[in-house]
Every structure is written in C-alpha cells, then in structure tokens.
Design an enzyme around this catalytic site. Structure first.
Site, PDB file in Angstrom:
ATOM      1  N   CYS B  96       0.826  -1.217   0.000  1.00  0.00           N
ATOM      2  CA  CYS B  96       0.000   0.000   0.000  1.00  0.00           C
ATOM      3  C   CYS B  96       0.855   1.260   0.000  1.00  0.00           C
ATOM      4  CB  CYS B  96      -0.939  -0.009   1.201  1.00  0.00           C
ATOM      5  SG  CYS B  96      -1.857  -1.548   1.304  1.00  0.00           S
ATOM      6  N   HIS B 372      -9.214   3.686  -1.218  1.00  0.00           N
ATOM      7  CA  HIS B 372      -7.834   3.199  -1.065  1.00  0.00           C
ATOM      8  C   HIS B 372      -7.490   2.225  -2.192  1.00  0.00           C
ATOM      9  CE1 HIS B 372      -4.114   1.949   0.622  1.00  0.00           C
ATOM     10  NE2 HIS B 372      -4.545   1.004   1.441  1.00  0.00           N
TER      11      HIS B 372
END
Lengths: 135, 426
Positions: B96, B372
């Site tokens: 991420c 996200h």
C-alpha cells in the site's frame, strides 16, 4: 535443522517449535533465521521453545480468506487469530481458541495460552499449524 | 537502531503538477484507463502548461495488478499508454506504500541530476475481484508463510490485532475508533473525487429514507454513533474492526509531476518543494519486540523525515496519514509524534484532528472515505498536500490557518514499509 522456512515447518510437523539463538549476542529468534539482525553474525544455534505464552493482540475474523471459507468459516462462524508472546521472549502469529463466553475481544489480551499442534491432510501433504488454547 | 547519517537531496525538487482520478468502483476501466485519467488531469494542473515531451522518466506505484487483473510488467504499459514510450518506466512495489515509494524514486532521480522532469504515478484496479479474493490478494502483502498460512490473518485482522493490544493497554473502546470514521467521512463529503462523498450522518439518513420508501420499519438511530453501533448496518469484519472502520476496495490512479527546483519556474511560480523524503523497513509483528501498539518503521521514517527537513512534529501544519483502518490513523498520529503514545485515541475523540483543529488530519477524507486503491494512495496523499499548500482545494481547503508544511505518511502492509514525505510551500 535447516534455518529455512521449510526447516521450521518440518520441526512443526514433528511437534516442535524451533527458534535460533545468536551465539554472539544471545538474541533469540522465532521463526529461526540464519543471520542475526542485531550483530550480523551467522553463528546460530537451534533451540526448542515451550509453547507457553500470553496473548499480545488478537482478532476474531468474520470476513475470511478463501482458504478459511473452504473450511466453513465466515460471518456466522468467525475464527480467532492473534499474536502470542512466548515466555522465552519471542512472539509468533497463530490461531487461538477462546472460550465461548461472550467476552469482548480486547479483554483477552494478556490471557495465558499454550500451543497445540493441528495436523491437516491435503492429498499427499500434511500441514501442521500451531493453535493456542487457554492455559 | 542503525547509525544515523544526515541525508539530503542532491538538489532541490519541486512538484509542478498533480491529480488523482475519481476514486470508486469502475468495472469498465483497467489500470491504464485510470492512469490516463489521472495523468491528463495532472497535465492540466501545471500553471504555465507543460509539453508532455518534457517528461523524461516514469515511476509507477502498483501493488499487484498481477493478481487483480493478471497484468504484470506495468511500467512499460503505462509509458506506452500515456504516449511516453520509449522513456524509461519503472514499476515500484511496496504494497500500500507503492506510490509513496514511486514518488520517492522520482524525487531521487531528479535530485541526482539524471533527469529534470519526472512523472510519479500510482494505480490499482481492485473492485472487479470477489471479496474473498481481495482478502487473499491483500494478504499477499503480509508475511505469508507465517501470518497467512499459519495464522490465517487477513489484512483487517492484522490491524485489528494491533487495535486490541492498544485498547487493552490504554483502556480505549470501539467508540474512540468511530470518531476517526465520522471525522474522515465528514472530510470526504467535501471531496468530489472521494469514493464516499458523504458523511456518515448522510449515509444514515439515506438508509432511513430508503426504509421508509420501502415501507419497512424506520431505524431509530439518533446519531452516527448509534448507526455505527448497529451490527446490522455495520457488521464485524475483524473484531474490533467493523465495516465502517475499514477503507473500501477501490479503483483509482494518481499522478504527480516533479521537476528540479532550478527548472520548476518554467512551469509554475507557486512552488512547493520536497523538504524531506524518508523510508524505512521492518519485519512482521514478531520482530517488533512484543509491542504492537504502534508501527516501528513509521516512527523511524518520521524521525528521519523531521531531521532531513530540520523541523519537528510541532511544525507540521496538517497531514495525510495512512488510515487504511481507524486503528491505523490513531497509531499514525502517535508514531508521527503529534500525540504521546496512548493519547491519539482520546485526542481524536476530542476533535484535535478535525479539519478546523490546529493540525488537521486527512482533510481529503483519508483512505477511509476518499478510497484506497492501494498502489495509488501514496501519490494521492502527496497530491492532496500539494493542492492544500497552494490553496487550491476548493470546498475542503483549510482556511483557518496558514499552511507552510504538510506531511504524508504512507504505510505498506503493517509497516513492513513506511514512506514519509514533508512538502514545503516556498
């Protein structure tokens, strides 16, 4: 034993929790590793740990990965997993079996637990995983 | 702790353009389509305009198009699709934190003198995969033989376990976590490109209205906290984390153009420069010495970033932090030194991170509300901070204080990778 992932898994299959200790700085590592991050030495000895410890953090998982869905876990049947700090110092991640008494999950932090070895046969392969029970 | 060497960029680097695509669920768009949107919008943001041929190299953050869409080797795909081949294109992967790292590579490539103008992008296409597969793919960012094969952890599970350790140590409850979700959704309501462009209050009222329209009993939730306490609308994902504690699964891309400070005025007179770029690695939980109430690599990268910029946490005017879960935002604001350990949850509940506070956190809506798309998140955070520093964030612009220094905190996995940047308005 070999200081590899496969070496650790083989130890587990024989119901032992293997760690490695640095011969120079005495640090103890779980899973066992070939290089000491503390002093960079590659002189490691294998030690076996007791499997006794306390819960450092845990969770009850309802949205499950596919491997656990295949075993019947899911929203209606969550499972518990967490981080256990072993009494020798190192910690590990493993599933935990909790008493079904409705306690809030965070209230289990600090609970003493003991390791058991769970064998799972998949075709020709048997995989052993650690599962902790309340001591 | 490794010996500290004082680090600095070889020459100054400025951001001259940046944009994110609309974040959300776009079943008909592949990674390259999303990236093209972010890129063309980014070109439009360059004050004095830019000839795309000025761009000399690309760094593209992506976690795993390999798993999500069966497409590896993403760098050259993007170079070609954006019309920039044969310029060198490098895909950067750090879960991420992939595009936080891509930005860092772009900055270092310019600072080295190799290039004057470089593109840093990020992209992830996620929503076309079934939920269980998404759990599996994201779990590939953890320590698979031990955390997944042995312990059956999911990603929410890992952040949930940190949450219980924190709650047990500091005596906090799920309600503290709810404050983070309520705040970030309020912020996201002001962001037209956010996946959840509505407050939890609005979401709650919509659910009531829908029940009424369908002739069902109207739920009796009095406020957002009632709503979040109702497991029928906010079910458990990994206790103590429920649905609204988790950032969503998102399709999206982000893009920034960086230039050497010495050429940046060809593109803009409103300069924002990179005051610090820091990155740190760590092993899984089991290497953290028994404490999982904060993320060691974020603390180290934060310390290094402050040192590089010559500032402290008290100097940071606002920050975009990696709130992949509500527990993550609370740990982030402590790891960055904005709050003492154990005080972040209470500070969040007291409104000390809200958009009108002294140090607003996640005015974009954060990962929680903005969305996200994992590989796009780092550059999207930087783009928000750049936009806020230049006073061009529209309805969500911070107006109650002058903005000089903004920080981004981008975490891969559970802190296997942390990338922290500080941007400064000149």
């Amino acid at each position: 034993m070999d200081l590899t992932v496969a070496g650790y898994m083989k130890e587990l299959s024989e119901h032992r929790i293997a760690a490695s200790r640095c011969n120079d700085c005495d640090a103890l590592y779980l899973p066992p590793r070939p290089i000491c991050p503390n002093c960079q030495t590659r002189k490691m000895s294998v030690e076996r740990l007791s499997g006794e410890g306390t819960v450092a953090g845990l969770t009850s998982i309802s949205i499950v990965p596919s491997a656990m869905a295949a075993k019947g876990y899911g929203r209606k049947n969550p499972y518990v997993t967490g981080v256990v700090a072993l009494k020798e110092g190192p910690s590990l991640t493993a599933r935990i079996e909790l008493p079904d008494d409705g306690g809030e999950i965070q209230s289990r932090v600090g609970m003493p637990v003991t390791a058991s070895f769970e064998a799972e046969v998949d075709g020709d392969e048997t995989r052993v995983t650690l599962v902790f029970q309340p001591s | 702790m490794p010996k500290q060497k004082k680090r600095k960029l070889g020459r100054g680097v400025a951001i001259v353009g940046g944009a994110m695509s609309y974040f959300g669920m776009y079943p008909d768009k592949t990674s390259r389509d999303l990236m093209a949107e972010a890129y063309t919008d980014a070109l439009e943001t360059v004050d004095k305009g830019i000839d795309p041929r000025d761009i000399e190299a690309l760094y593209i953050g992506n976690f795993t198009a390999d798993l999500f869409e069966g497409q590896g080797h993403l760098g050259h795909i993007m170079a070609d699709w954006l019309g920039l081949a044969p310029r060198p294109a490098t895909r950067v992967e750090g879960a991420c934190a992939s595009s936080g790292l891509a930005f860092r590579e772009a900055v270092m490539a310019v600072a080295s003198g190799m290039y004057d103008v470089v593109l840093a992008g990020g992209v992830e296409r996620m929503t076309n995969a079934p939920t269980e597969n998404v759990q599996d793919y994201l779990a590939a960012a953890s320590d698979v033989p031990f955390e997944v094969d042995q312990a059956a952890f999911t990603f929410p599970g890992l952040y949930a376990a940190m949450g219980t350790a924190y709650m047990a140590r500091y005596g906090t409850t799920r309600e503290h976590l709810m404050h983070v979700a309520v705040k970030n959704h309020q912020n996201g309501a002001l962001n037209p490109r956010a996946q959840f462009n509505s407050s939890l209050r609005d979401i709650m009222e919509q659910r009531k209205k829908r029940a009424e329209e369908k002739g069902r009993p109207i739920p009796t939730w009095g406020d957002e906290f009632d709503f979040l306490s109702d497991d029928s609308v906010n079910p458990a994902v990994a206790e103590p984390l429920h649905l609204f504690d988790c950032s969503p699964v998102t399709d999206g891309a982000s893009c920034i153009i960086v230039a050497a400070e010495e050429v940046a005025r060809e593109y803009t007179d409103d300069l924002v420069t990179v005051a610090a770029s820091a990155q740190a690695s760590a092993g899984p939980f089991t290497t953290w010495g028994g404490d999982i109430t904060g993320i060691p690599s974020a603390r180290i990268a934060g310390r290094d970033a402050y040192e590089m910029a010559g500032v402290g946490p008290e100097d940071i005017d606002f920050a975009e932090v990696h709130d992949c879960f509500t527990t993550a935002e609370i740990m982030a604001i402590e790891d960055l030194g904005f709050f003492e350990p154990g005080k972040g949850a209470f500070g969040s509940a007291e409104g000390l991170t809200s958009r009108d506070s002294d140090r607003p956190i996640n005015v974009s809506g954060g990962l929680k509300s903005k969305g996200h798309p994992v590989g796009a998140t780092g550059v999207a955070q930087l783009q928000e901070v750049w936009t806020q520093l230049r006073g061009r964030a529209g309805d969500r612009q911070i107006t109650h204080k002058d903005l000089r220094l903004g920080l981004t905190h981008n975490v891969g996995g559970t802190g296997g990778t942390s990338a922290i940047h500080i941007l400064e308005r000149k």
